[in-house]
Motif scaffolding. Structure first.
Motif, PDB file in Angstrom:
ATOM      1  N   TYR A  78       9.997  30.591  27.688  1.00 33.82           N
ATOM      2  CA  TYR A  78       9.109  31.328  28.584  1.00 33.82           C
ATOM      3  C   TYR A  78       9.263  30.818  30.021  1.00 33.82           C
ATOM      4  O   TYR A  78       9.410  31.600  30.961  1.00 33.82           O
ATOM      5  N   ASP A  81      12.617  31.880  31.514  1.00 38.29           N
ATOM      6  CA  ASP A  81      12.574  33.282  31.958  1.00 38.29           C
ATOM      7  C   ASP A  81      11.901  33.397  33.330  1.00 38.29           C
ATOM      8  O   ASP A  81      12.367  34.131  34.201  1.00 38.29           O
ATOM      9  N   ILE A  82      10.827  32.676  33.516  1.00 40.62           N
ATOM     10  CA  ILE A  82      10.129  32.717  34.808  1.00 40.62           C
ATOM     11  C   ILE A  82      10.979  32.079  35.901  1.00 40.62           C
ATOM     12  O   ILE A  82      11.094  32.613  37.004  1.00 40.62           O
ATOM     13  N   ASP A  84      14.169  31.940  36.025  1.00 43.88           N
ATOM     14  CA  ASP A  84      15.293  32.843  36.293  1.00 43.88           C
ATOM     15  C   ASP A  84      14.913  33.959  37.266  1.00 43.88           C
ATOM     16  O   ASP A  84      15.743  34.450  38.014  1.00 43.88           O
ATOM     17  N   ARG A  85      13.646  34.360  37.275  1.00 48.05           N
ATOM     18  CA  ARG A  85      13.179  35.435  38.161  1.00 48.05           C
ATOM     19  C   ARG A  85      12.767  34.943  39.543  1.00 48.05           C
ATOM     20  O   ARG A  85      12.512  35.740  40.433  1.00 48.05           O
ATOM     21  N   ARG A  86      12.697  33.638  39.739  1.00 48.00           N
ATOM     22  CA  ARG A  86      12.245  33.088  41.027  1.00 48.00           C
ATOM     23  C   ARG A  86      13.386  33.055  42.031  1.00 48.00           C
ATOM     24  O   ARG A  86      14.548  32.884  41.684  1.00 48.00           O
ATOM     25  N   SER A  87      13.043  33.167  43.290  1.00 48.02           N
ATOM     26  CA  SER A  87      14.054  33.124  44.347  1.00 48.02           C
ATOM     27  C   SER A  87      14.526  31.696  44.628  1.00 48.02           C
ATOM     28  O   SER A  87      15.607  31.504  45.157  1.00 48.02           O
ATOM     29  N   ARG A  89      15.424  29.273  42.478  1.00 45.09           N
ATOM     30  CA  ARG A  89      15.834  28.760  41.175  1.00 45.09           C
ATOM     31  C   ARG A  89      17.080  27.871  41.216  1.00 45.09           C
ATOM     32  O   ARG A  89      17.864  27.843  40.288  1.00 45.09           O
TER      33      ARG A  89
END
Length: 95
Positions: A78, A81-82, A84-87, A89
């Motif tokens: 989880y 996944d979060i 991976d979506r952050r700028s 990262r």
């Protein structure tokens, strides 16, 4: 070099003790620390950030997760996944 730490958590009191022992030099290497609470085990968690100094609170990202699984693996996935979506990262991931 920066490190993103992901920690599944069911015993918050132990994690808080560990976080307060980290030196400022070590905190400088941490980009984000994802703490993923297992809501299936305990329904209420108070924020850990309040126990830390102001200069590191922004690095702690506390998340709630409810779902099946063992050994914290769903919580790790989880948080990945979060992340991976952050700028922001970049860096390594440490479990």
């Amino acid at each position: 070099m920066s490190i993103n730490i992901i920690t599944p958590c069911t015993r918050k009191e132990l994690l808080a003790q560990s976080m307060t022992r980290i030196t400022q030099d070590q905190w400088d290497l941490v980009a984000n620390w994802f703490v993923v609470y297992d809501k299936d085990r305990e329904d209420t968690f108070s924020p850990i950030r309040t126990q830390l100094s102001e200069c590191v609170r922004h690095k702690i990202i506390e998340l709630d997760f409810r779902g099946p699984g063992i050994s914290g693996n769903p919580q790790r996935n989880y948080a990945l996944d979060i992340l991976d979506r952050r700028s922001d990262r970049s860096g390594f991931v440490y479990f």
